[in-house]
Design a protein around this motif. Structure first.
Motif, PDB file in Angstrom:
ATOM      1  N   UNK A   1       0.757  -1.246  -0.055  1.00  0.00           N
ATOM      2  CA  UNK A   1      -0.020   0.130   0.044  1.00  0.00           C
ATOM      3  C   UNK A   1       0.987   1.191   0.240  1.00  0.00           C
ATOM      4  N   UNK A   2       0.932   1.913  -1.061  1.00  0.00           N
ATOM      5  CA  UNK A   2       1.907   3.174  -1.195  1.00  0.00           C
ATOM      6  C   UNK A   2       0.917   4.381  -1.318  1.00  0.00           C
ATOM      7  N   UNK A   3       1.469   5.501  -1.005  1.00  0.00           N
ATOM      8  CA  UNK A   3       0.858   7.035  -1.540  1.00  0.00           C
ATOM      9  C   UNK A   3       1.566   7.459  -2.447  1.00  0.00           C
ATOM     10  N   UNK A  49       0.424  -2.193  -5.188  1.00  0.00           N
ATOM     11  CA  UNK A  49       1.267  -3.066  -6.030  1.00  0.00           C
ATOM     12  C   UNK A  49       1.242  -4.338  -5.507  1.00  0.00           C
ATOM     13  N   UNK A  50       1.186  -5.326  -6.335  1.00  0.00           N
ATOM     14  CA  UNK A  50       1.585  -6.832  -6.003  1.00  0.00           C
ATOM     15  C   UNK A  50       2.994  -7.143  -5.898  1.00  0.00           C
ATOM     16  N   UNK A  51       3.523  -7.332  -4.964  1.00  0.00           N
ATOM     17  CA  UNK A  51       5.113  -7.584  -4.972  1.00  0.00           C
ATOM     18  C   UNK A  51       5.380  -9.048  -5.563  1.00  0.00           C
ATOM     19  N   UNK A  63      -4.842   2.579 -13.251  1.00  0.00           N
ATOM     20  CA  UNK A  63      -5.827   2.202 -12.239  1.00  0.00           C
ATOM     21  C   UNK A  63      -4.766   2.239 -10.873  1.00  0.00           C
ATOM     22  N   UNK A  64      -5.538   2.407  -9.843  1.00  0.00           N
ATOM     23  CA  UNK A  64      -4.857   2.840  -8.593  1.00  0.00           C
ATOM     24  C   UNK A  64      -4.473   1.049  -8.050  1.00  0.00           C
ATOM     25  N   UNK A  65      -5.188   0.328  -8.561  1.00  0.00           N
ATOM     26  CA  UNK A  65      -4.876  -1.161  -8.132  1.00  0.00           C
ATOM     27  C   UNK A  65      -3.732  -1.741  -9.220  1.00  0.00           C
ATOM     28  N   UNK A  66      -2.774  -1.206  -9.271  1.00  0.00           N
ATOM     29  CA  UNK A  66      -1.905  -1.195 -10.469  1.00  0.00           C
ATOM     30  C   UNK A  66      -1.472  -2.447 -11.084  1.00  0.00           C
ATOM     31  N   UNK A  67      -1.591  -3.664 -10.541  1.00  0.00           N
ATOM     32  CA  UNK A  67      -1.120  -4.955 -10.974  1.00  0.00           C
ATOM     33  C   UNK A  67      -2.583  -5.625 -11.411  1.00  0.00           C
ATOM     34  N   UNK A  68      -3.628  -5.015 -11.349  1.00  0.00           N
ATOM     35  CA  UNK A  68      -4.932  -5.724 -11.632  1.00  0.00           C
ATOM     36  C   UNK A  68      -6.019  -4.814 -12.353  1.00  0.00           C
ATOM     37  N   UNK A  69      -5.511  -4.084 -13.330  1.00  0.00           N
ATOM     38  CA  UNK A  69      -6.076  -3.107 -13.930  1.00  0.00           C
ATOM     39  C   UNK A  69      -5.538  -3.142 -15.764  1.00  0.00           C
ATOM     40  N   UNK A  70      -6.351  -2.695 -16.340  1.00  0.00           N
ATOM     41  CA  UNK A  70      -6.219  -2.344 -17.926  1.00  0.00           C
ATOM     42  C   UNK A  70      -6.124  -1.054 -17.750  1.00  0.00           C
TER      43      UNK A  70
END
Length: 309
Positions: free
Chosen positions: A226-228, A240-242, A262-269
């Protein structure tokens, strides 16, 4: 002796006409000016005016004022029905005007719905505010699946004071299917140099990272970070998913385009896959959640009225 031209007003008919169209029952009762005033107030004063006022005030006022607009609209609607019924009961010796014919009522009803009400509704939805339901988690943790939100439509148009900025949550036409709308965060504006490296985003050589923290396991999987990131006005959280290898990405945003993530960076198109989005295709900016529901937990009461950032 009763005048042969009298036609007592029927309270139930006056009530029914006002149900079909606020003010029409008053017209049936011979109160033309009163009926016109009630109709115009119903169409223009309650929803468009209060909505416009809500949009020029701080974002936190949007939800309560739109609720107020709904209450005022329903209140005026109920008053119109009650008033038409009440007055009709008193008009047992009424001389109708020559224009008070069934064809005139039908014409007024059609004109009001097809022209006036339709135009006013379309104006509010097209130029002021529109409600959307979010069907996915690609912009969580800020906007969740099941959120119902208001979007500010006063952007991207001639004379619009609100300009699109870095960090805005935008609703736009999906480039690969123009019948669909997507919601993502604007990261890059025309001319910006975008670089993504090791789960970190850079704009014009400057990192967006503001802080790093770890959410509780009840909100995140153990693998998610969880990042800002720094927006134009406020910081906002992203995921981000590490466990997923970072893929480096570099591009310069073309003129007249924006880069979205997308804010859910690894689960978005997002723009990493479908490219940049024309500025003219941005139809609104997400502003405030007015309702939120999860199939697992039910209504998310704490999100009602939440200002999006």
């Amino acid at each position: 002796m009763t005048n042969i031209n009298t036609s007592p007003r029927k309270p139930l008919l006056a009530l029914a006409l006002s149900i079909m169209l606020p003010g029409l029952g008053q017209v049936y009762n011979g109160q033309l000016n009163r009926g016109v005033f009630i109709f115009l107030a119903f169409v223009f004063i309650t929803l468009p005016f209060i909505t416009f006022v809500a949009l020029i005030l701080p974002p936190v006022w949007l939800f309560p004022l739109l609720v107020l607009s709904l209450i005022a609209t329903l209140g005026l609607y109920a008053y119109s029905i009650w008033d038409a019924w009440r007055v009709a009961r008193q008009l047992s010796d009424f001389n109708p005007y020559p224009w008070q014919q069934p064809a005139v009522y039908v014409a007024l009803l059609l004109f009001a719905y097809l022209s006036v009400i339709g135009s006013a509704t379309q104006y509010v939805r097209g130029h002021l505010v529109e409600a959307f339901r979010i069907p996915s988690d690609n912009i969580s943790p800020n906007v969740l699946r099941g959120d119902y939100l208001f979007a500010d439509k006063r952007v991207n148009c001639p004379g619009c004071k609100r300009q699109i900025k870095h960090g805005d949550i935008a609703i736009f036409v999906y480039p690969n299917n123009r019948t669909r709308l997507y919601i993502k965060r604007i990261i890059g504006l025309p001319g910006d140099e975008i670089k993504i490296q090791s789960h970190e985003v850079f704009v014009n050589g400057k990192s967006l990272k503001a802080a790093t923290t770890q959410l509780s396991s009840s909100k995140l999987n153990d693998d998610e970070k969880y990042l800002y990131e720094r927006g134009n006005a406020v910081d906002y959280p992203v995921l981000w998913d590490e466990t997923i290898d970072a893929v480096d990405f570099t591009m310069t945003v073309p003129s007249g385009q924006v880069f979205v993530l997308g804010d859910n960076r690894d689960k978005t198109t997002d723009s990493r896959k479908f490219g940049t989005v024309p500025l003219m295709d941005v139809v609104g900016l997400a502003r405030q959640v007015w309702f939120s529901y999860s199939p697992d937990t039910g209504v998310r009461w704490k999100r009602l009225g939440m200002v999006l950032k």
